[in-house]
Motif scaffolding. Structure first.
Motif, PDB file in Angstrom:
ATOM      1  N   THR A 274      30.520 -16.239 -90.963  1.00 41.65           N
ATOM      2  CA  THR A 274      29.358 -15.922 -90.132  1.00 41.65           C
ATOM      3  C   THR A 274      28.662 -17.220 -89.733  1.00 41.65           C
ATOM      4  O   THR A 274      28.420 -18.083 -90.572  1.00 41.65           O
ATOM      5  CB  THR A 274      28.365 -15.039 -90.914  1.00 41.65           C
ATOM      6  N   CYS A 275      28.305 -17.323 -88.452  1.00 40.32           N
ATOM      7  CA  CYS A 275      27.547 -18.499 -88.006  1.00 40.32           C
ATOM      8  C   CYS A 275      26.148 -18.419 -88.603  1.00 40.32           C
ATOM      9  O   CYS A 275      25.466 -17.397 -88.458  1.00 40.32           O
ATOM     10  CB  CYS A 275      27.474 -18.540 -86.477  1.00 40.32           C
ATOM     11  N   SER A 276      25.757 -19.464 -89.291  1.00 41.41           N
ATOM     12  CA  SER A 276      24.460 -19.499 -89.962  1.00 41.41           C
ATOM     13  C   SER A 276      23.718 -20.768 -89.582  1.00 41.41           C
ATOM     14  O   SER A 276      24.331 -21.815 -89.368  1.00 41.41           O
ATOM     15  CB  SER A 276      24.646 -19.473 -91.483  1.00 41.41           C
ATOM     16  N   CYS A 277      22.409 -20.665 -89.527  1.00 37.54           N
ATOM     17  CA  CYS A 277      21.585 -21.831 -89.211  1.00 37.54           C
ATOM     18  C   CYS A 277      21.655 -22.841 -90.354  1.00 37.54           C
ATOM     19  O   CYS A 277      21.811 -22.469 -91.521  1.00 37.54           O
ATOM     20  CB  CYS A 277      20.136 -21.401 -88.994  1.00 37.54           C
TER      21      CYS A 277
ATOM     22  N   CYS B  87      30.400 -21.269 -83.348  1.00 38.13           N
ATOM     23  CA  CYS B  87      29.022 -21.448 -83.804  1.00 38.13           C
ATOM     24  C   CYS B  87      28.322 -22.462 -82.908  1.00 38.13           C
ATOM     25  O   CYS B  87      28.964 -23.362 -82.357  1.00 38.13           O
ATOM     26  CB  CYS B  87      29.000 -21.946 -85.248  1.00 38.13           C
TER      27      CYS B  87
ATOM     28  N   TRP C 297      15.884 -21.074 -88.907  1.00 36.16           N
ATOM     29  CA  TRP C 297      15.925 -19.618 -88.931  1.00 36.16           C
ATOM     30  C   TRP C 297      16.492 -19.144 -87.605  1.00 36.16           C
ATOM     31  O   TRP C 297      16.195 -19.712 -86.565  1.00 36.16           O
ATOM     32  CB  TRP C 297      14.505 -19.106 -89.126  1.00 36.16           C
TER      33      TRP C 297
ATOM     34  N   GLN D 108      24.529 -24.861 -86.048  1.00 36.82           N
ATOM     35  CA  GLN D 108      24.963 -23.850 -87.003  1.00 36.82           C
ATOM     36  C   GLN D 108      26.198 -24.312 -87.765  1.00 36.82           C
ATOM     37  O   GLN D 108      26.928 -25.189 -87.318  1.00 36.82           O
ATOM     38  CB  GLN D 108      25.302 -22.538 -86.288  1.00 36.82           C
TER      39      GLN D 108
ATOM     40  N   CYS E  61      18.703 -21.407 -83.412  1.00 40.06           N
ATOM     41  CA  CYS E  61      18.196 -21.746 -84.745  1.00 40.06           C
ATOM     42  C   CYS E  61      16.930 -22.574 -84.548  1.00 40.06           C
ATOM     43  O   CYS E  61      16.946 -23.555 -83.803  1.00 40.06           O
ATOM     44  CB  CYS E  61      19.224 -22.555 -85.522  1.00 40.06           C
TER      45      CYS E  61
END
Length: 162
Positions: free
Chosen positions: A64-67, A54, A72, A58, A78
């Protein structure tokens, strides 16, 4: 290390890692990635697979790589859509020169005092005869002068005629 686990030249098996000097299989809920055990649901250096890292902005959430909060994903970056001048309000929405992104909208300096972006320029809609009160609102021949965002009869700004 993997090839000298607990003592010299004592290599671990292909499905093992060296934990505290002992060759071991990974604990339940983790998986072997290289020489370490990882939880692919939360490990930002092995998120979803051993080969997915990530970004710095993130976190790994459910594999799952998420912000992080408030950001966003726009492509692989991001961004804060509320303040990004290259992603203002939505991805790839670049603010024109001379404007900045505030609350997800490209705004001219002095927005609070009537400056608006009209036809490619920052215009003072409180006094512009062609953009009076809002973009495209042209004052008529009956009330040709814009004063404080209203079309007026007199250039002095007396919109009421006295």
């Amino acid at each position: 290390d993997f090839f000298n686990c607990g003592r010299c030249q004592h290599a671990c098996g292909s499905d093992e890692v060296c934990l505290g000097g002992t060759c071991s299989v990974c604990p339940e809920g983790t998986r072997k990635c290289g020489t370490r055990c990882v939880d692919m649901m939360t490990d930002r250096y092995a998120c979803g697979s051993c080969y997915t890292r990530c970004g710095y902005d993130q976190a790994c959430v459910n594999g799952t790589c998420s912000c992080l909060d408030g950001a966003w994903a726009c492509g692989s970056a991001c961004v804060d859509l509320r303040s990004s001048s290259t992603n203002c309000g939505r991805c790839d929405n670049r603010c024109p020169d001379g404007t900045s992104c505030s609350d997800g909208r490209c705004q001219c300096p002095g927005y609070e005092s009537g400056m608006r972006y009209c036809d490619g320029h920052c215009i003072d809609t409180s006094s512009d005869d062609d953009n009076c009160g809002r973009c495209g609102n042209e004052c008529s021949s009956w009330n040709p002068y814009c004063r404080e965002g209203q079309c007026c009869t007199y250039a002095s700004g007396d919109c009421w005629g006295y």
